[in-house]
Design an enzyme around this catalytic site. Structure first.
Site, PDB file in Angstrom:
ATOM      1  N   ALA A  45      -7.657  15.523  42.164  1.00 59.09           N
ATOM      2  CA  ALA A  45      -8.665  15.982  43.123  1.00 59.09           C
ATOM      3  C   ALA A  45      -9.633  16.945  42.446  1.00 59.09           C
ATOM      4  O   ALA A  45      -9.238  17.757  41.603  1.00 59.09           O
ATOM      5  CB  ALA A  45      -7.986  16.668  44.298  1.00 59.09           C
ATOM      6  N   GLU A  97       1.034  19.185  40.554  1.00 56.23           N
ATOM      7  CA  GLU A  97       0.693  20.066  41.673  1.00 56.23           C
ATOM      8  C   GLU A  97       1.638  21.250  41.843  1.00 56.23           C
ATOM      9  O   GLU A  97       1.213  22.361  42.189  1.00 56.23           O
ATOM     10  CB  GLU A  97       0.641  19.259  42.984  1.00 56.23           C
ATOM     11  N   GLU A 101      -1.586   9.200  41.630  1.00 52.66           N
ATOM     12  CA  GLU A 101      -1.396   8.597  42.952  1.00 52.66           C
ATOM     13  C   GLU A 101      -2.293   7.375  43.147  1.00 52.66           C
ATOM     14  O   GLU A 101      -1.905   6.428  43.836  1.00 52.66           O
ATOM     15  CB  GLU A 101      -1.641   9.649  44.029  1.00 52.66           C
ATOM     16  N   GLY A 150      -3.835  13.344  41.765  1.00 53.64           N
ATOM     17  CA  GLY A 150      -4.412  12.236  42.525  1.00 53.64           C
ATOM     18  C   GLY A 150      -4.696  11.025  41.672  1.00 53.64           C
ATOM     19  O   GLY A 150      -4.723   9.894  42.167  1.00 53.64           O
TER      20      GLY A 150
END
Length: 272
Positions: free
Chosen positions: A65, A142, A122, A119
């Site tokens: 992100a 994270e 992901e 992300g």
């Protein structure tokens, strides 16, 4: 459709979706998220797309992100009094970037050309197939700054590699090498950096030759079936296979198979 943070191209049935923010490690801004969703909607609407290869521009796949972008937008919403829970996340009540990839009718191959962190990992998890460069790393960092994966990482990762391996990666927050990722089944293949896209194209060309209805149904069955008890999954399999194509579509697929292999020619000749 015109895009600013991604590139979408198509050649010979293969879609090439490139995250194109190399100066920001291809991190996920709100605009990039919306454009990837838009690109996948474009793919869905055009039957000429048979498979998609997703990669990153420059030396990164996706750095996760864009925290700066989301922080700026959160401040703007707070200042305007329009802030609401979840509105600053790349996971929204609407269709999110990960679901857009996972739920696409076509196979999506992640060509992991560089770091795929947070992300970015992901995004790769939401793809159907993952091929990683031998120089790339992948991980969910994270927890190192007091957060947790919020794009499906805590759910998709254990379904792919098992609970123990998923906990090891998430608890540590450390990056894994390409070989480590391959060893635990996080990625399907490791390829030399210079030959990564070529390796993905070899796979994609095989998928292009397969019946589109069969690929679509196979993807849905696997994705849905892993959530079901075996008995229910088998019942779903029988139902969806029976309904997945018209007799004309099945005949066309059989004729194509017969034209490429003598064994199939003998089999389907007897049925015609």
């Amino acid at each position: 459709m015109k895009y600013e943070t991604i590139i979408l191209e198509r050649r010979d049935g293969i879609g090439y979706l490139t995250l194109n923010r190399p100066d920001r490690a291809n991190t996920i801004s709100l605009q990039l998220m919306r454009e990837v969703v838009g690109a996948m909607e474009e793919v869905e609407a055009d039957a000429e797309y048979r498979v998609v290869i997703l990669t990153g521009a420059g030396k990164h796949f996706c750095g996760g992100a864009d925290l700066r972008d989301f922080a700026e937008r959160a401040r703007e919403r707070a200042a305007s009094g329009s802030d609401r829970q979840g509105s600053g996340s790349f996971v929204t009540p609407q269709r999110d970037i990960f679901s857009a990839l996972e739920e696409s009718r076509v196979p999506v191959i992640a060509a992991i050309n560089g770091a795929a962190m947070g992300g970015g990992c992901e995004i790769a998890l939401a793809c159907d197939i993952r091929v990683i460069s031998d120089t790339a790393t992948i991980g969910l960092p994270e927890i190192r700054f007091g957060a947790l994966p919020a794009g499906g990482g805590t759910q998709r990762l254990p379904r792919l590699v098992g609970v123990g391996v998923a906990k090891e990666m998430i608890f540590s927050g450390l990056p894994w090498t390409a070989e480590e990722a391959f060893r635990v089944g996080l990625v399907n293949r490791v390829a030399p950096a210079a030959g990564l896209i070529e390796e993905c194209e070899k796979m994609a060309r095989v998928y292009v030759e397969r019946a589109a209805y069969a690929l679509r149904t196979a993807k849905q069955l696997v994705n849905r079936g892993v959530e079901l008890p075996l008995k229910d999954g088998i019942a779903l399999e029988r139902k969806m296979i029976a309904e997945m194509a018209t007799p004309e579509e099945r005949k066309k697929a059989q004729d194509q198979a017969a034209a490429t292999q003598k064994t199939y020619a003998r089999i389907f000749e007897k049925r015609s």
